[in-house]
Design an enzyme around this catalytic site. Structure first.
Site, PDB file in Angstrom:
ATOM      1  N   TRP A 184      83.876  86.240 -29.515  1.00  9.29           N
ATOM      2  CA  TRP A 184      82.411  86.282 -29.572  1.00  9.29           C
ATOM      3  C   TRP A 184      81.979  87.749 -29.420  1.00  9.29           C
ATOM      4  CZ3 TRP A 184      78.811  88.087 -25.953  1.00  9.29           C
ATOM      5  CH2 TRP A 184      77.469  88.008 -26.401  1.00  9.29           C
ATOM      6  N   GLU A 223      82.860  82.479 -32.632  1.00 11.66           N
ATOM      7  CA  GLU A 223      81.694  81.800 -32.045  1.00 11.66           C
ATOM      8  C   GLU A 223      80.405  82.432 -32.560  1.00 11.66           C
ATOM      9  OE1 GLU A 223      81.577  82.203 -27.787  1.00 11.66           O
ATOM     10  OE2 GLU A 223      79.822  80.898 -27.570  1.00 11.66           O
ATOM     11  N   LYS A 225      76.112  82.661 -33.216  1.00 14.20           N
ATOM     12  CA  LYS A 225      74.932  82.601 -32.365  1.00 14.20           C
ATOM     13  C   LYS A 225      73.712  82.836 -33.238  1.00 14.20           C
ATOM     14  CE  LYS A 225      73.471  84.635 -27.998  1.00 14.20           C
ATOM     15  NZ  LYS A 225      73.966  84.887 -26.647  1.00 14.20           N
ATOM     16  N   ASP A 257      78.923  76.516 -29.644  1.00 14.19           N
ATOM     17  CA  ASP A 257      78.311  76.649 -28.315  1.00 14.19           C
ATOM     18  C   ASP A 257      76.927  76.022 -28.430  1.00 14.19           C
ATOM     19  OD1 ASP A 257      76.558  77.760 -26.278  1.00 14.19           O
ATOM     20  OD2 ASP A 257      78.127  79.200 -25.803  1.00 14.19           O
ATOM     21  N   HIS A 260      73.651  78.001 -28.852  1.00 11.97           N
ATOM     22  CA  HIS A 260      73.586  79.024 -29.901  1.00 11.97           C
ATOM     23  C   HIS A 260      72.932  78.579 -31.190  1.00 11.97           C
ATOM     24  CE1 HIS A 260      76.973  81.723 -28.093  1.00 11.97           C
ATOM     25  NE2 HIS A 260      76.010  81.449 -27.237  1.00 11.97           N
ATOM     26  N   HIS A 284      81.907  75.275 -26.610  1.00 11.19           N
ATOM     27  CA  HIS A 284      81.377  75.807 -25.365  1.00 11.19           C
ATOM     28  C   HIS A 284      80.245  74.882 -24.968  1.00 11.19           C
ATOM     29  CE1 HIS A 284      82.687  80.306 -25.231  1.00 11.19           C
ATOM     30  NE2 HIS A 284      83.668  79.470 -24.996  1.00 11.19           N
ATOM     31  N   ASP A 292      69.321  80.515 -24.946  1.00  9.78           N
ATOM     32  CA  ASP A 292      70.725  80.425 -24.549  1.00  9.78           C
ATOM     33  C   ASP A 292      70.892  80.864 -23.100  1.00  9.78           C
ATOM     34  OD1 ASP A 292      73.485  80.191 -24.719  1.00  9.78           O
ATOM     35  OD2 ASP A 292      73.738  82.241 -25.428  1.00  9.78           O
ATOM     36  N   ASP A 294      72.367  79.398 -20.557  1.00 10.08           N
ATOM     37  CA  ASP A 294      73.616  79.036 -19.875  1.00 10.08           C
ATOM     38  C   ASP A 294      73.398  78.431 -18.497  1.00 10.08           C
ATOM     39  OD1 ASP A 294      75.626  79.692 -21.867  1.00 10.08           O
ATOM     40  OD2 ASP A 294      75.045  81.779 -21.581  1.00 10.08           O
ATOM     41  N   ASP A 324      80.665  76.788 -20.690  1.00  9.75           N
ATOM     42  CA  ASP A 324      80.171  78.167 -20.745  1.00  9.75           C
ATOM     43  C   ASP A 324      78.790  78.215 -20.098  1.00  9.75           C
ATOM     44  OD1 ASP A 324      79.766  80.805 -21.210  1.00  9.75           O
ATOM     45  OD2 ASP A 324      79.466  80.644 -23.374  1.00  9.75           O
TER      46      ASP A 324
END
Ligand code: RNT
Ligand code: ZN
Length: 417
Positions: A184, A223, A225, A257, A260, A284, A292, A294, A324
């Site tokens: 990433w 990955e 985004k 993810d 993303h 993820h 994003d 997290d 993640d």
């Protein structure tokens, strides 16, 4: 065995679901826990620097792990409260330097810098996953790494990514396992680019160099985004870019993810799309709140939907589940435990669905029945199976683990100054 579990078992059996088989299956599926939850993505190669250049953590809850010893102790504490198989997801910035192996820059890292992690994994029966760390570093120039127009910058990051593949390969050999090595990069532009193509062509050429060497113990992934704070207008590694790359480069997979994408896009719907073309789908799992962010993964609708797509498509061996999420505003060990237990619960929920009946209703066009079944499956006695599963796995049940975290906080975390 408790009588409440016996009653739940009978209830599920009446629907054709064998809870004993479910618990066996659940115990065999690994969840990869991101090590970076324990220290706010700081790492060991530049401990004063902290996260930056593409990554950010918010909060300053006391007790952050500052060394290999602290991070592994915290990880083990968390793991002792989580049922099921676990892997530890490492980033290259968690390299361990000592007198025998003094600090080197990221393009020079070797397996030697990760031997203590492998010993730790062997001792505790953990798998390992790995990542190049293409952020929090002065060679992130103008926000760019592998797509930089500066040849020196690109070279540094290509060499770093190649180094991580070699490290991951060796870890896989040592553990007799496959190691996910996920690329990433934060590359993108805050404002409207004058050229959207050239950075992507540079990234494509860089990836070709990175993946040139055969590494049979490595599962490679990229990955994508959609955007990030400070990189609102353009992301070099977009979904289409990496999807195209993975589709045309056998052995390279597109990691999804769920923080993303546009908020109206769902990773749960992307999983079965990728399963049509790929034999591996790395994830993820995170919890985006408006962006994003997290946040700590919870047992929420999208988590359950993601797990349903894995279980009902018989894709437990194909979908690699990694977490993640990272939150520095609450107890970090509790964050690990909440997230990983939620992932386990999500899988359990998915395994306890009347899938056969649901599919039949769909194929017959009986959408009313499909909705009724789905809605009623939500309140089946899953909690009793969960408690029994925790008991058999030798970990505390709901309501019993948080006191242990508070004790550890008092005795260990708050003493870190
Ligand atoms: C960032 C990506 C990436 C990182 C980790 C630390 O937006 O999700 O996966 O969170 O590699
Ligand atoms: Zn991610």
């Amino acid at each position: 065995m408790s009588t409440v579990y016996e009653a739940a078992k009978a209830r599920y059996a009446a629907m054709g679901i064998d809870t004993e088989e479910v618990m066996r299956k659940l115990a065999g599926k690994a969840i990869s826990m991101n090590c970076w939850q324990g220290d706010d993505v700081v790492g060991f190669d530049n401990p004063d620097g902290g996260a930056g250049n593409g990554i950010q953590t918010t909060g300053n809850y006391p007790g952050r792990a500052r060394s290999f010893e602290e991070l592994t102790a915290d990880f083990l504490k968390a793991a002792s409260m989580i049922p099921g198989k676990k892997r530890i997801n490492l980033h290259a910035c968690y390299a361990i330097f000592d007198e025998a192996h003094p600090w080197v820059d990221r393009d020079q890292l070797t397996y030697e810098h990760f031997v203590p992690w492998v010993d730790f994994a062997k001792k505790h029966g953990l798998g390992i996953d790995f990542n190049p760390t293409c952020f929090s570093h002065s060679m992130v120039v103008d926000g760019l790494t592998l797509s930089s127009p500066d040849e020196k910058v690109r070279r540094f990051w290509i060499d770093h990514c190649i180094a991580t593949r070699r490290i991951a390969e060796r870890i896989g050999q040592e553990l007799n396992d496959q190691v996910l090595n996920n690329v990433w990069i934060p590359d993108g532009y805050k404002d409207i680019p004058a050229d959207r193509l050239s950075p992507r062509l540079r990234l494509k050429a860089a990836l070709d160099e990175i993946f040139a060497e055969k590494c049979p113990h490595v599962i490679d992934s990229v990955e994508s985004k959609v955007f990030a704070i400070g990189v609102e207008s353009y992301t070099t590694g977009s979904n289409e870019f990496y999807m195209g790359y993975a589709a045309t480069h056998p052995g390279v997979y597109n990691l999804l993810d769920n923080g993303h994408y546009h908020p109206m896009e769902f990773v749960s719907d992307k999983i079965p799309s990728l399963l049509c073309y790929f034999d591996k789908v790395p994830l993820h799992v995170t919890r985006p709140v408006r962006w994003d962010s997290d946040h700590v993964v919870l047992f929420d609708d999208e988590l359950r939907e993601i797990m349903k797509e894995i279980v009902r498509n018989d894709a437990l061996d194909k979908v690699l589940i990694g977490l993640d999420c990272f939150d520095a505003s609450i107890n970090r060990i509790a964050a690990w435990v909440i997230a990983t237990r939620a992932a386990e619960k999500g899988l359990l929920f998915a395994m306890l669905q009347p899938d056969q009946q649901l599919k039949e209703a769909q194929d017959k066009g009986d959408f009313t029945r499909r909705l009724v079944l789905m809605e009623e499956a939500k309140t089946l006695p899953m909690g009793e199976v969960w408690e029994e599963y925790c008991r058999r796995q030798g970990v505390p049940g709901d309501g019993a683990w948080f006191d242990l975290v508070k004790e550890y906080e008092r005795d260990v975390l708050l003493k870190r100054v």
